[in-house]
Design a protein around this motif. Structure first.
Motif, PDB file in Angstrom:
ATOM      1  N   TYR A  16       0.832  -1.198   0.000  1.00  0.00           N
ATOM      2  CA  TYR A  16       0.000   0.000   0.000  1.00  0.00           C
ATOM      3  C   TYR A  16       0.876   1.260   0.000  1.00  0.00           C
ATOM      4  O   TYR A  16       0.617   2.205  -0.756  1.00  0.00           O
ATOM      5  CB  TYR A  16      -0.943   0.009   1.209  1.00  0.00           C
ATOM      6  N   VAL A 160      -3.193  -0.724   7.710  1.00  0.00           N
ATOM      7  CA  VAL A 160      -3.565  -1.691   6.680  1.00  0.00           C
ATOM      8  C   VAL A 160      -3.835  -3.024   7.366  1.00  0.00           C
ATOM      9  O   VAL A 160      -2.996  -3.547   8.108  1.00  0.00           O
ATOM     10  CB  VAL A 160      -2.465  -1.826   5.611  1.00  0.00           C
ATOM     11  N   CYS A 162      -5.315  -6.862   6.422  1.00  0.00           N
ATOM     12  CA  CYS A 162      -5.687  -7.811   5.360  1.00  0.00           C
ATOM     13  C   CYS A 162      -5.730  -7.126   3.997  1.00  0.00           C
ATOM     14  O   CYS A 162      -6.608  -7.376   3.178  1.00  0.00           O
ATOM     15  CB  CYS A 162      -7.029  -8.471   5.666  1.00  0.00           C
ATOM     16  N   ILE A 164      -6.434  -4.072   3.336  1.00  0.00           N
ATOM     17  CA  ILE A 164      -7.427  -2.990   3.267  1.00  0.00           C
ATOM     18  C   ILE A 164      -6.918  -1.802   4.073  1.00  0.00           C
ATOM     19  O   ILE A 164      -6.714  -1.902   5.286  1.00  0.00           O
ATOM     20  CB  ILE A 164      -8.789  -3.458   3.818  1.00  0.00           C
ATOM     21  N   CYS A 166      -7.181   1.501   6.150  1.00  0.00           N
ATOM     22  CA  CYS A 166      -8.173   2.141   7.002  1.00  0.00           C
ATOM     23  C   CYS A 166      -7.546   3.437   7.522  1.00  0.00           C
ATOM     24  O   CYS A 166      -6.578   3.412   8.257  1.00  0.00           O
ATOM     25  CB  CYS A 166      -8.522   1.246   8.194  1.00  0.00           C
ATOM     26  N   THR A 174     -14.683   6.924   5.005  1.00  0.00           N
ATOM     27  CA  THR A 174     -15.536   5.954   4.312  1.00  0.00           C
ATOM     28  C   THR A 174     -16.722   5.566   5.153  1.00  0.00           C
ATOM     29  O   THR A 174     -16.790   5.790   6.319  1.00  0.00           O
ATOM     30  CB  THR A 174     -14.736   4.674   3.970  1.00  0.00           C
TER      31      THR A 174
END
Length: 174
Positions: A16, A160, A162, A164, A166, A174
């Motif tokens: 990421y 991060v 898994c 994803i 955040c 979000t």
């Protein structure tokens, strides 16, 4: 802009952070903190260096003494990772030892002044719930101090999980 990317082992934090760099303007510098101890480490470094070159990263090796580093250019810098740097400074004979957290935080300030975008990757190692003794506890305290100060200073903090991302601070809601 300073971004802190935090995550557990194999969480996707490095991928990421690299994707953030690839979205940023050139030039790109990859600041590698791994200590090269043997031929296996050297081969791994050479492989990673070649992969990053294809993505237009200039690689700078900095396993110790971040506060002494002068970047070859401004632009975007990805520091991979604070956990390695902390262990190196804490345990290397010529490292910062008991002054590890202060030395790294000083180095981060100097580094941030030399670039337009700084992306820091760090380890989330504090949720295991175990009581550690000796050197492990010393390492965890130093990394916690560094992570906390970096998060306070950061414009954006992303965890991060898994694969994803955040956002905890300064990112998209979000």
């Amino acid at each position: 802009m300073l971004t802190l990317v935090i995550g557990g082992a194999a969480s996707g934090k490095s991928a990421y952070a690299e994707s953030l760099c690839l979205q940023s303007p050139l030039p790109r510098t990859y600041l590698a903190t791994m200590q090269v101890w043997d031929a296996e480490c050297a081969a791994r470094v050479a492989r990673h260096r070649a992969m990053r070159a294809q993505k237009q990263f200039a690689t700078v090796e900095c396993p110790l003494h971040l506060d002494r580093l002068t970047l070859p250019q401004r632009g975007t810098v990805l520091l991979e990772d604070l956990g390695n740097l902390t262990a190196n400074e804490l345990y290397a004979p010529d490292g910062a030892g008991d002054n590890t957290a202060e030395a790294i935080l000083d180095g981060l300030e100097k580094l941030a002044a030399q670039c337009d975008n700084l992306i820091l990757v760090t380890n989330e190692v504090f949720s295991g719930g175990a009581n550690y003794a000796g050197d492990t506890a010393l390492y965890l305290r130093a990394l916690a101090k560094i992570n906390n100060a970096a998060a306070a200073r950061a414009d954006r903090v992303v965890r991060v999980v898994c694969g994803i991302p955040c956002d905890y601070k300064g990112g998209k809601k979000t």
